[in-house]
Design an enzyme around this catalytic site. Structure first.
Site, PDB file in Angstrom:
ATOM      1  NE  ARG A  15      15.603-132.182  45.012  1.00 25.66           N
ATOM      2  CZ  ARG A  15      14.306-132.389  44.643  1.00 25.66           C
ATOM      3  NH1 ARG A  15      13.350-131.576  45.244  1.00 25.66           N
ATOM      4  NH2 ARG A  15      13.640-133.314  43.912  1.00 25.66           N
ATOM      5  CG  ASP A  16      11.840-134.726  46.786  1.00 27.00           C
ATOM      6  OD1 ASP A  16      11.084-133.846  47.460  1.00 27.00           O
ATOM      7  OD2 ASP A  16      11.486-134.984  45.496  1.00 27.00           O
ATOM      8  CG  HIS A 206      10.347-137.535  41.336  1.00 26.33           C
ATOM      9  ND1 HIS A 206      11.486-137.148  41.723  1.00 26.33           N
ATOM     10  CD2 HIS A 206       9.422-136.953  42.352  1.00 26.33           C
ATOM     11  CE1 HIS A 206      11.598-136.485  42.841  1.00 26.33           C
ATOM     12  NE2 HIS A 206      10.207-136.136  43.259  1.00 26.33           N
ATOM     13  CG  HIS A 208       6.409-137.088  46.189  1.00 26.74           C
ATOM     14  ND1 HIS A 208       7.258-136.789  47.435  1.00 26.74           N
ATOM     15  CD2 HIS A 208       7.151-136.544  45.092  1.00 26.74           C
ATOM     16  CE1 HIS A 208       8.316-135.954  46.839  1.00 26.74           C
ATOM     17  NE2 HIS A 208       8.176-135.746  45.580  1.00 26.74           N
ATOM     18  CB  CYS A 239       6.286-131.150  47.609  1.00 23.74           C
ATOM     19  SG  CYS A 239       6.733-129.773  46.864  1.00 23.74           S
ATOM     20  CG  ASN A 248      10.983-138.607  46.445  1.00 27.00           C
ATOM     21  OD1 ASN A 248      11.616-137.865  46.857  1.00 27.00           O
ATOM     22  ND2 ASN A 248      10.327-138.606  45.318  1.00 27.00           N
TER      23      ASN A 248
HETATM   24  P1  HMG Z   1      11.423-115.136  43.172  1.00 26.85           P
HETATM   25  O1  HMG Z   1      10.988-114.522  44.605  1.00 26.85           O
HETATM   26  O2  HMG Z   1      10.364-115.132  42.021  1.00 26.85           O
HETATM   27  O3  HMG Z   1      12.890-114.696  42.464  1.00 26.85           O
HETATM   28  O4  HMG Z   1      11.876-116.800  43.435  1.00 26.85           O
HETATM   29  P2  HMG Z   1      13.543-113.291  42.285  1.00 26.85           P
HETATM   30  O5  HMG Z   1      14.619-113.395  41.174  1.00 26.85           O
HETATM   31  O6  HMG Z   1      12.614-112.064  42.144  1.00 26.85           O
HETATM   32  O7  HMG Z   1      14.643-113.114  43.617  1.00 26.85           O
HETATM   33  C1  HMG Z   1      13.917-112.935  44.824  1.00 26.85           C
HETATM   34  C2  HMG Z   1      15.054-113.110  45.910  1.00 26.85           C
HETATM   35  O8  HMG Z   1      15.643-114.519  45.929  1.00 26.85           O
HETATM   36  C3  HMG Z   1      16.277-112.289  45.693  1.00 26.85           C
HETATM   37  O9  HMG Z   1      16.965-112.244  46.910  1.00 26.85           O
HETATM   38  C4  HMG Z   1      17.224-113.393  44.978  1.00 26.85           C
HETATM   39  O10 HMG Z   1      18.637-113.048  45.079  1.00 26.85           O
HETATM   40  C5  HMG Z   1      16.859-114.568  45.702  1.00 26.85           C
HETATM   41  P3  HMG Z   1      16.398-110.788  47.712  1.00 26.85           P
HETATM   42  O11 HMG Z   1      17.048-109.589  46.883  1.00 26.85           O
HETATM   43  O12 HMG Z   1      15.035-110.604  48.143  1.00 26.85           O
HETATM   44  O13 HMG Z   1      17.351-111.049  49.161  1.00 26.85           O
HETATM   45  N1  HMG Z   1      17.351-115.709  44.957  1.00 26.85           N
HETATM   46  C6  HMG Z   1      18.038-116.878  45.169  1.00 26.85           C
HETATM   47  N2  HMG Z   1      18.749-116.971  46.155  1.00 26.85           N
HETATM   48  C7  HMG Z   1      19.606-118.076  46.196  1.00 26.85           C
HETATM   49  N3  HMG Z   1      19.502-118.852  44.948  1.00 26.85           N
HETATM   50  C8  HMG Z   1      18.882-118.785  43.836  1.00 26.85           C
HETATM   51  C9  HMG Z   1      18.049-117.649  43.890  1.00 26.85           C
HETATM   52  N4  HMG Z   1      17.272-117.010  42.977  1.00 26.85           N
HETATM   53  C10 HMG Z   1      16.666-115.764  43.586  1.00 26.85           C
HETATM   54  N5  HMG Z   1      18.744-119.603  42.984  1.00 26.85           N
HETATM   55  C11 HMG Z   1      12.941-118.783  43.067  1.00 26.85           C
HETATM   56  C12 HMG Z   1      12.212-117.384  42.288  1.00 26.85           C
HETATM   57  C13 HMG Z   1      12.762-120.004  42.020  1.00 26.85           C
HETATM   58  C14 HMG Z   1      14.027-118.418  43.295  1.00 26.85           C
HETATM   59  C15 HMG Z   1      12.041-119.178  44.210  1.00 26.85           C
HETATM   60  O14 HMG Z   1      10.680-119.185  43.921  1.00 26.85           O
HETATM   61  C16 HMG Z   1      12.399-120.370  44.901  1.00 26.85           C
HETATM   62  O15 HMG Z   1      13.617-120.690  45.400  1.00 26.85           O
HETATM   63  N6  HMG Z   1      11.627-121.573  45.194  1.00 26.85           N
HETATM   64  C17 HMG Z   1      11.821-122.686  45.742  1.00 26.85           C
HETATM   65  C18 HMG Z   1      11.405-123.654  44.771  1.00 26.85           C
HETATM   66  C19 HMG Z   1      12.001-124.961  45.454  1.00 26.85           C
HETATM   67  O16 HMG Z   1      12.871-125.628  45.878  1.00 26.85           O
HETATM   68  N7  HMG Z   1      10.784-126.046  45.707  1.00 26.85           N
HETATM   69  C20 HMG Z   1      11.077-127.290  45.988  1.00 26.85           C
HETATM   70  C21 HMG Z   1      11.838-128.220  45.053  1.00 26.85           C
HETATM   71  S1  HMG Z   1      10.843-128.688  43.478  1.00 26.85           S
HETATM   72  C22 HMG Z   1      10.190-130.162  43.920  1.00 26.85           C
HETATM   73  O17 HMG Z   1      10.349-130.732  45.204  1.00 26.85           O
HETATM   74  C23 HMG Z   1       9.609-130.948  42.974  1.00 26.85           C
HETATM   75  C24 HMG Z   1      10.455-132.017  42.582  1.00 26.85           C
HETATM   76  O18 HMG Z   1      10.811-133.046  43.554  1.00 26.85           O
HETATM   77  C25 HMG Z   1       9.431-132.821  41.618  1.00 26.85           C
HETATM   78  C26 HMG Z   1       7.943-133.424  42.155  1.00 26.85           C
HETATM   79  O19 HMG Z   1       8.256-133.913  43.214  1.00 26.85           O
HETATM   80  O20 HMG Z   1       7.090-132.884  41.788  1.00 26.85           O
HETATM   81  C27 HMG Z   1      11.606-131.702  41.736  1.00 26.85           C
HETATM   82 MG    MG Z   2       9.655-134.490  44.609  1.00 29.85          MG
END
Ligand code: HMG
Ligand code: MG
Length: 297
Positions: A15-16, A206, A208, A239, A248
């Site tokens: 995933r990450d 967690h 990185h 990220c 990570n």
């Molecule tokens: P948004 O644009 O604000 O959401 O995104 P929305 O509700 O207005 O929806 C917009 C569009 O996205 C729509 O599609 C929805 O259907 C679709 P359209 O009508 O434009 O075709 N949509 C989705 N599609 C699939 N699955 C869903 C979903 N939700 C909405 N669940 C949202 C908000 C959160 C969805 C967006 O900002 C997003 O996907 N962000 C990605 C975040 C991400 O994955 N980041 C990386 C992981 S976090 C990380 O790595 C940190 C961590 O490791 C810890 C650390 O290291 O710090 C955990």
């Molecule tokens: Mg991370």
């Protein structure tokens, strides 16, 4: 000083890791997770149900999770930012889900397109629905040391948001040094603030490894009794919303450290290293792990 006798590794590679590597096909991901399943790991984050426009690398998470050969002693979890993601995770048979937010406002906006408080409100129905199906929820907190946009994060702020994540219903909070700038003293200050308000058994780290400090920081966390560590095979990933962030800490490096400290992990380092070499071949890159490189000779 007492170190924990046992550490649980939460494997982030699929995933990450893969969320920030070149796109690979579903079959390669499935093979990778199947290989990891046979190493003794008990928790593998297998994908994320986020917008495919935001993170195209995770677009096939449902197919991946459906095709993986499940082992009964392994938890296969997935990230779900909202109800839409949760429903997909349920269909894919995720054993556990994870919600994620940040200690800093700017990172929250860039990562999930809403404010910190909005994200917590959005999580309430997600956790309620997951709980109604007995699906445990993990919480991630990003930028616990520094934010790439807002600068240093005060330890009290980490403690406050971590408490809110538990209040929402998370079983555990994983504290993310998203951009890997932390060093042991800052980690010590951050963790002791969190430990004042949250039981140590509900804290995971967690880290990185962008600045090469992750292992030192893990050693610091171990000394403070923390025994759940997130890591990524071959140090895969980064990220997408933290420019320049590397993956990570490598699982191989953590396993070697634990082994040499006499800490039990239940994970076979040789098998993990092999999984790392195999996925790196697919990705056409070298493992980002000193231990892995040393083992290969
Ligand atoms: P948004 O644009 O604000 O959401 O995104 P929305 O509700 O207005 O929806 C917009 C569009 O996205 C729509 O599609 C929805 O259907 C679709 P359209 O009508 O434009 O075709 N949509 C989705 N599609 C699939 N699955 C869903 C979903 N939700 C909405 N669940 C949202 C908000 C959160 C969805 C967006 O900002 C997003 O996907 N962000 C990605 C975040 C991400 O994955 N980041 C990386 C992981 S976090 C990380 O790595 C940190 C961590 O490791 C810890 C650390 O290291 O710090 C955990
Ligand atoms: Mg991370």
């Amino acid at each position: 000083m007492t170190l924990p006798s046992h550490v649980k590794i939460v494997e982030m590679g699929a995933r990450d890791g893969l969320q920030n590597e070149a796109l690979i096909n579903t079959e390669n991901k499935v093979n990778f997770i199947n290989q990891l399943s046979a190493t003794g790991l008990t928790h593998i984050e297998a994908g994320s149900f986020v917008s495919p426009k935001w993170v195209p690398q995770m677009a096939d998470s449902k197919q991946v999770m459906e095709k993986v050969i499940r082992r009964p002693n392994v938890i296969y979890s997935a990230l779900t930012p909202n109800l839409q993601g949760l429903e997909q995770a349920i269909e894919a048979g995720a054993d556990q889900i994870a919600i994620f937010t940040s200690c800093s406002e700017s990172f929250s906006q860039k990562n999930i397109n809403c404010t910190l408080m909005e994200s917590l409100e959005r999580f309430i129905p997600v956790v309620e629905r997951a709980s109604s199906l007995d699906i445990p929820v993990r919480g991630y907190l990003s930028c616990v040391i520094d934010c790439p946009y807002d600068g240093a994060t005060p330890p009290e702020q980490v403690a406050e948001i971590a408490t809110l994540l538990l209040d929402v219903g998370c079983i555990e909070v994983s504290l993310g040094d998203t951009i890997g700038t932390g060093t042991p003293i800052r980690v010590q200050q951050m963790l002791s603030a969190v430990q004042q308000v949250i039981p140590t058994q509900q804290i995971a780290v967690h880290f990185h490894d962008t600045w090469g400090q992750a292992l030192a920081n893990i050693y610091q966390a171990l000394k403070m009794g923390i025994n759940v560590i997130d890591s990524s095979v071959a140090g895969l990933g980064g990220c997408p919303y933290a420019k320049g962030a590397s993956g990570n800490v490598a699982t191989e490096d953590v396993l070697y450290l634990c082994r040499e400290l006499g800490i039990e992990t239940g994970v076979d380092l040789d098998k993990v290293a092999q999984a790392g070499w195999d996925i790196c071949k697919v990705l056409n890159k070298e493992p980002n792990s000193k231990v892995s490189m040393a083992m290969r000779g």
